[in-house]
Design a protein around this motif. Sequence first.
Motif, PDB file in Angstrom:
ATOM      1  N   GLN A 590       6.040 -32.961  22.017  1.00  0.00           N
ATOM      2  CA  GLN A 590       5.954 -31.911  20.998  1.00  0.00           C
ATOM      3  C   GLN A 590       6.268 -30.561  21.633  1.00  0.00           C
ATOM      4  N   MET A 591       7.234 -29.874  21.049  1.00  0.00           N
ATOM      5  CA  MET A 591       7.583 -28.523  21.527  1.00  0.00           C
ATOM      6  C   MET A 591       7.550 -27.570  20.354  1.00  0.00           C
ATOM      7  N   ILE A 592       6.878 -26.454  20.537  1.00  0.00           N
ATOM      8  CA  ILE A 592       6.861 -25.416  19.514  1.00  0.00           C
ATOM      9  C   ILE A 592       7.454 -24.173  20.168  1.00  0.00           C
ATOM     10  N   MET A 593       8.536 -23.699  19.618  1.00  0.00           N
ATOM     11  CA  MET A 593       9.254 -22.587  20.261  1.00  0.00           C
ATOM     12  C   MET A 593       9.325 -21.392  19.305  1.00  0.00           C
ATOM     13  N   PHE A 594       8.834 -20.269  19.762  1.00  0.00           N
ATOM     14  CA  PHE A 594       8.960 -19.028  19.002  1.00  0.00           C
ATOM     15  C   PHE A 594      10.243 -18.340  19.482  1.00  0.00           C
ATOM     16  N   VAL A 595      11.126 -18.081  18.544  1.00  0.00           N
ATOM     17  CA  VAL A 595      12.406 -17.497  18.966  1.00  0.00           C
ATOM     18  C   VAL A 595      12.671 -16.193  18.215  1.00  0.00           C
ATOM     19  N   ILE A 596      13.563 -15.399  18.794  1.00  0.00           N
ATOM     20  CA  ILE A 596      14.038 -14.185  18.122  1.00  0.00           C
ATOM     21  C   ILE A 596      15.560 -14.306  17.966  1.00  0.00           C
ATOM     22  N   SER A 597      16.118 -13.367  17.246  1.00  0.00           N
ATOM     23  CA  SER A 597      17.530 -13.487  16.875  1.00  0.00           C
ATOM     24  C   SER A 597      18.456 -13.602  18.090  1.00  0.00           C
ATOM     25  N   SER A 598      18.132 -12.911  19.150  1.00  0.00           N
ATOM     26  CA  SER A 598      19.038 -12.914  20.287  1.00  0.00           C
ATOM     27  C   SER A 598      19.100 -14.274  20.991  1.00  0.00           C
ATOM     28  N   GLU A 599      18.195 -15.170  20.623  1.00  0.00           N
ATOM     29  CA  GLU A 599      18.203 -16.495  21.258  1.00  0.00           C
ATOM     30  C   GLU A 599      19.002 -17.513  20.449  1.00  0.00           C
ATOM     31  N   ARG A 600      19.615 -17.052  19.375  1.00  0.00           N
ATOM     32  CA  ARG A 600      20.345 -18.021  18.541  1.00  0.00           C
ATOM     33  C   ARG A 600      21.499 -18.644  19.308  1.00  0.00           C
ATOM     34  N   GLU A 601      22.178 -17.821  20.052  1.00  0.00           N
ATOM     35  CA  GLU A 601      23.362 -18.308  20.732  1.00  0.00           C
ATOM     36  C   GLU A 601      22.967 -19.149  21.949  1.00  0.00           C
ATOM     37  N   PHE A 635      16.385 -20.615   7.756  1.00  0.00           N
ATOM     38  CA  PHE A 635      16.305 -20.233   9.174  1.00  0.00           C
ATOM     39  C   PHE A 635      17.664 -19.674   9.627  1.00  0.00           C
ATOM     40  N   ARG A 636      18.709 -20.430   9.275  1.00  0.00           N
ATOM     41  CA  ARG A 636      20.058 -20.024   9.704  1.00  0.00           C
ATOM     42  C   ARG A 636      20.519 -18.771   8.969  1.00  0.00           C
ATOM     43  N   SER A 637      20.262 -18.749   7.627  1.00  0.00           N
ATOM     44  CA  SER A 637      20.751 -17.602   6.855  1.00  0.00           C
ATOM     45  C   SER A 637      19.992 -16.352   7.245  1.00  0.00           C
ATOM     46  N   PHE A 638      18.680 -16.532   7.439  1.00  0.00           N
ATOM     47  CA  PHE A 638      17.882 -15.383   7.852  1.00  0.00           C
ATOM     48  C   PHE A 638      18.349 -14.915   9.228  1.00  0.00           C
ATOM     49  N   HIS A 639      18.595 -15.875   9.971  1.00  0.00           N
ATOM     50  CA  HIS A 639      19.076 -15.621  11.318  1.00  0.00           C
ATOM     51  C   HIS A 639      20.382 -14.828  11.252  1.00  0.00           C
ATOM     52  N   GLN A 640      21.261 -15.342  10.322  1.00  0.00           N
ATOM     53  CA  GLN A 640      22.552 -14.669  10.186  1.00  0.00           C
ATOM     54  C   GLN A 640      22.359 -13.272   9.619  1.00  0.00           C
ATOM     55  N   ARG A 641      21.430 -13.213   8.594  1.00  0.00           N
ATOM     56  CA  ARG A 641      21.221 -11.929   7.948  1.00  0.00           C
ATOM     57  C   ARG A 641      20.680 -10.905   8.952  1.00  0.00           C
ATOM     58  N   GLU A 642      19.678 -11.379   9.736  1.00  0.00           N
ATOM     59  CA  GLU A 642      19.100 -10.478  10.732  1.00  0.00           C
ATOM     60  C   GLU A 642      20.175 -10.041  11.732  1.00  0.00           C
ATOM     61  N   GLY A 643      21.053 -11.025  12.054  1.00  0.00           N
ATOM     62  CA  GLY A 643      22.108 -10.739  13.011  1.00  0.00           C
ATOM     63  C   GLY A 643      23.103  -9.714  12.500  1.00  0.00           C
ATOM     64  N   THR A 644      23.284  -9.661  11.171  1.00  0.00           N
ATOM     65  CA  THR A 644      24.267  -8.719  10.626  1.00  0.00           C
ATOM     66  C   THR A 644      23.652  -7.354  10.354  1.00  0.00           C
TER      67      THR A 644
END
Lengths: 645, 63
Positions: A590-601, A635-644
């Motif tokens: 089991q892995m629980i990972m807290f990520v921020i936008s800069s870790e998407r790539e 997750f992805r869209s928010f990620h994309q939205r935050e990224g833009t």
Amino acid sequence: MDLRVLGWRYENIRGGLRDVSISLDSSPGRWTLIQMPNGTGKTTTMSLLRAVFSGEALTPQEVYDLRAADITETGLFELRMSVNNKPFRIQLRLDFKNRTHQYWTARSEVRSGGLEEGISLPKELKRLLSRDFTRLFVFDGELAKEIRTVGKDRAANAIRILYRLDHLDMLNIKVGRLVEEQQQRSAAISTATERRGVARGKRQYETVVTRRTALETEQKELQKRRKEMEGRKTTVAALISGRIDQDEALRKRKEQLERERQNIDLSLLEAGHQGMSSLRVPAKIHPGIQQRLVALGGKLTHLKLPKTISVEFFKELAEQQDCVCGRPVTELIKRAILERAENYLAEDQILVINQMKAALRESSADPEEFTRVATQLASILRQLRLNTTAHDQLELERVEAGDTELEHLRQENQQLERDLDTTAQKIEKLTTRDPARQRALSASSENNIPLCDIEVKRCQEKLATATNTLRFVLQSECVKTLVSKISALAQLRLTERVRIATNEKLAQIVPSESLRVSRIGGALELESRQLSSKTGVSEGQSLAVAYAFLTSLLTEAPYKLPFIVDSPAVSLDTAVRRDVGDLIPELFDQMIMFVISSEREGFADAFYQREGVRYITLWRDGEDVTQAREGLEYFRSFHQREGTE
Amino acid sequence: MASPLYPELENAITEILSSANDQTREFRQRLRKLIENATLGNFTDDDVREVIELAVVDEELED
């Protein structure tokens, strides 16, 4: 032991976490990615998870700083988890007003299913989840530096605890405590528990046994000597008698005295018996004693003693529906009556006392009887002395008449009497068991066999105790040494296995940098062609080493723990990030990972193709309240939205 | 029943106890079991005392 996180819930926690629930289901997926932009309580969540796992005490300021807003008075963080498939719920209740906190636990074992104060996890797990250990799997970035810091002992301690080698330390502590208990028990008998002391005890025991043998030999010699002297005395008496018989007149007087002596002996025997019989009846000893006995009997009768009801009465009463006072005899009263009934005499005991009363009342005997017998005894003894003197006079007359042989025989007889007397005294001193006589004769274990026997027994017990304790101490040392050797060897092998595994992972994560762990002592010691000293390690390298070490440490351990990590890839180069993203997920159940936008790539997007990944996004709405939504698309869209943005 | 021990501890026990050849077979078996149970936190004072009392020691005294 398998520990899995099932979810958590916030109430009025800073970061806008007023009412947010994260659910990972009762069978959580292997990977959970939680996207939390900065300011939504990521660091706070990590701290709360560590606190709830370890049950650490928070300072009043730490409690106060967790409040959602100045006006908030209370807050809550609740962690749901399973331990070996049994559900547990741990709450951290926060009182911001008073700056206090409490932990509560709900677990399936509690019948009511209600909450109980404190953290009630299985003992084994609770022992494991110390504050420091929790930081290994609720991963703290600072730990990445500490596990390489000499003196912190994080790496070595983690191995010991995780692989239960600290249990062997506890086993040795238990062995030590058992030795202390044994020594305390034996201290009352002997304080000698070392080889030298036991040897001293053995010598003391041997000395006293030798003395006992010598005293026994002395006793036998004295008894033999006494027998010889008694034999000779009989012979001398016969020779003296023969000398007197040579004079006819003296012979007749002697025979007369002997007849008188026989009568005296008979009278003495009879009076002696009578005296002893009188002594056994107190009323016959003295009129005063008789008076007092009769008075005591009268008093007991007058006072109607024994003034008690028998135990049987109360036992019968306990079985009645109503008491003699008219009140009902309930179960409670019945128990009380039966318990207290034992304080009273039984009927047979009362009977004995009543018989004594009757005997006392009827104490009638001649109170002058003993006085008369004593007077009679004194008179007979006087006759005996006169008879002995008269017999002696016969011998003296014969000696005065010129019988020198008789004179010698008389002297020999007197000497024999003195010697027999001395021998009897010696034998008595050697053998008497009467404490009063022992004191009167100044007897000790040096000269009295019964006292020497006591000393032999005491020394024997002392020696046995000391010997047993010494043996137990030596045996305990043997066990402790073996356990310590086993623990040290197991740790050495484990450390080496973890080191090799760490290096294998490092070779995968950072193949180009030849970064290697050369030794795991208290801390991780690194070697690399590019490193001149540990200060030359970059943050990314440090994190890579920490991941490699922790995954090597945790994956093969007897405990299955979740791995919870904050911003796992933020400080890694893109190339390393991809390697970490590929390697680490396979290592934990089991892995629980807290990520921020800069870790998407390179990191989060490596999971998009995987099955069984849960995606959760937390963000603050227009009213500054944090909301949560599940699903990859968001997750992805928010990620994309935050990224833009 | 399979041993609850992991290989490193299992091997360390075997190796160290094999070298303790002055000890009886029973002592070595009981100590192994005690260590297994200890790693699970499952032992009593009596278990420990019984193993201690099985150890063979040199009790030669000093003068």
